[in-house]
Design a protein around this motif. Sequence first.
Motif, PDB file in Angstrom:
ATOM      1  N   ALA A  25       0.857  -1.182   0.000  1.00 15.36           N
ATOM      2  CA  ALA A  25       0.000   0.000   0.000  1.00 15.36           C
ATOM      3  C   ALA A  25       0.895   1.233   0.000  1.00 15.36           C
ATOM      4  O   ALA A  25       1.636   1.471   0.954  1.00 15.36           O
ATOM      5  CB  ALA A  25      -0.918   0.009   1.222  1.00 15.36           C
ATOM      6  N   ALA A  28      -4.701   0.103   5.435  1.00 17.39           N
ATOM      7  CA  ALA A  28      -3.877  -0.937   4.813  1.00 17.39           C
ATOM      8  C   ALA A  28      -3.950  -2.238   5.606  1.00 17.39           C
ATOM      9  O   ALA A  28      -4.078  -3.333   5.039  1.00 17.39           O
ATOM     10  CB  ALA A  28      -2.431  -0.456   4.700  1.00 17.39           C
ATOM     11  N   TYR A  73      -8.588  -1.336  -9.888  1.00 14.16           N
ATOM     12  CA  TYR A  73      -7.658  -2.412  -9.562  1.00 14.16           C
ATOM     13  C   TYR A  73      -7.609  -3.519 -10.618  1.00 14.16           C
ATOM     14  O   TYR A  73      -6.963  -4.543 -10.418  1.00 14.16           O
ATOM     15  CB  TYR A  73      -8.006  -3.031  -8.199  1.00 14.16           C
ATOM     16  N   LYS A 120       0.272  -0.120  -4.940  1.00 15.49           N
ATOM     17  CA  LYS A 120      -0.892   0.686  -5.300  1.00 15.49           C
ATOM     18  C   LYS A 120      -1.104   1.786  -4.269  1.00 15.49           C
ATOM     19  O   LYS A 120      -1.042   1.551  -3.063  1.00 15.49           O
ATOM     20  CB  LYS A 120      -2.126  -0.228  -5.364  1.00 15.49           C
ATOM     21  N   ILE A 142      -3.006   4.299  -1.867  1.00 22.00           N
ATOM     22  CA  ILE A 142      -4.252   4.268  -1.114  1.00 22.00           C
ATOM     23  C   ILE A 142      -4.538   5.656  -0.532  1.00 22.00           C
ATOM     24  O   ILE A 142      -3.627   6.476  -0.357  1.00 22.00           O
ATOM     25  CB  ILE A 142      -4.226   3.227   0.019  1.00 22.00           C
ATOM     26  N   ILE A 148      -9.048  -0.756  -1.867  1.00 18.20           N
ATOM     27  CA  ILE A 148      -7.889  -1.569  -1.493  1.00 18.20           C
ATOM     28  C   ILE A 148      -8.340  -2.924  -0.964  1.00 18.20           C
ATOM     29  O   ILE A 148      -7.677  -3.950  -1.179  1.00 18.20           O
ATOM     30  CB  ILE A 148      -6.963  -0.832  -0.488  1.00 18.20           C
TER      31      ILE A 148
END
Length: 351
Positions: free
Chosen positions: A23, A43, A223, A239, A241, A261
Amino acid sequence: MKSMIWNIENKKIDFNKRTLIIAEIGANHDGELKKAKNLIDIAYRAGVDAVKFQTYTSDELVADKDRIITWGKKGQKVTESIGDMFKHLTLNRKYYKELFQYAKSLDLMPFSTPFSIDGVRFLENLNVSMYKIASSDVGNIPMLKEIAKTKKPVILSTGKSTYEEIDLAIRTLEENGTKYIAILHCVAAYPTKIEDSNIKIMKTLKKMYPEYIVGFSDHSKGYLASSIAVTHGAKIIEKHITYDCNAEGPDHWFSLDENGINELVRTIRISEKIMGDGRKKILASESKGRKYARPSIVAKKQIEKGQIITENMIKICRPGYGMEPRFLDVVIGRVCKKSLKENEVFTWEHI
């Protein structure tokens, strides 16, 4: 292969078995400790493996501080000087120790992307477990040498870089002490258009550097690209967040919020299961179908013991627990040793 297993924070990361999901908190803490902790919580709840920060100051990052930039989605564009933007996005270094300890308390691996040699030395004082090199610093050879001297694992993003530049960066890391390298395909466009994702580049990178991990730093919205990347060999997914996609800041609007997420992690773990291990075998879930849905050699009518078996006495149909059809020529012309009823399957004891 040694490089497929990393030992980080007393953890064994086996890339043969599991995708490492990072994250990227980046600048979405807005320079605030409370928001940074909130992002770590997001996360953690999502089930990622690591959280990543960016270590910089406006002074060390840019010399042309008065350069005007524009960011944001259509209808909500913001224009400001690049110096001012980085100034209010800088995370005070006094927060790092607390944030790293907090992440570790949640069994997450915290690390960061330095943007200067000073940043590397600062992170070394925190005993950071690994380093991320941003696409913008693939050519920052002095900093790469400083990172390599730590002998810690390195994740290298390759956005806006040529093959020659990537190769020089990797050789620099190797020659100065780095043994564990992950190479991330990355498109340094924020957000990345889906049609620019070019996931197949990962296979090219793996052919070029078969001894190293290959992954994907995803800057597209959503995603989908990350999930597809996993099926194309990505062993690391990174990725961005955010706590709110509508928050003010250059990265919030294309980042994943908590729901996003959560879905990313869920779909990646499903993708891993879908891919399997690549070995063909009869699964437990197939055994019943193999027994009943495959054909056997079957008596078309009653056959008495001692009869010569002829073609008009037999047929091929289900169930599948008798002699396989491939043995038809073996059966025809043999003496029947044990009588069969109509629709009874042949077994080896019948001939």
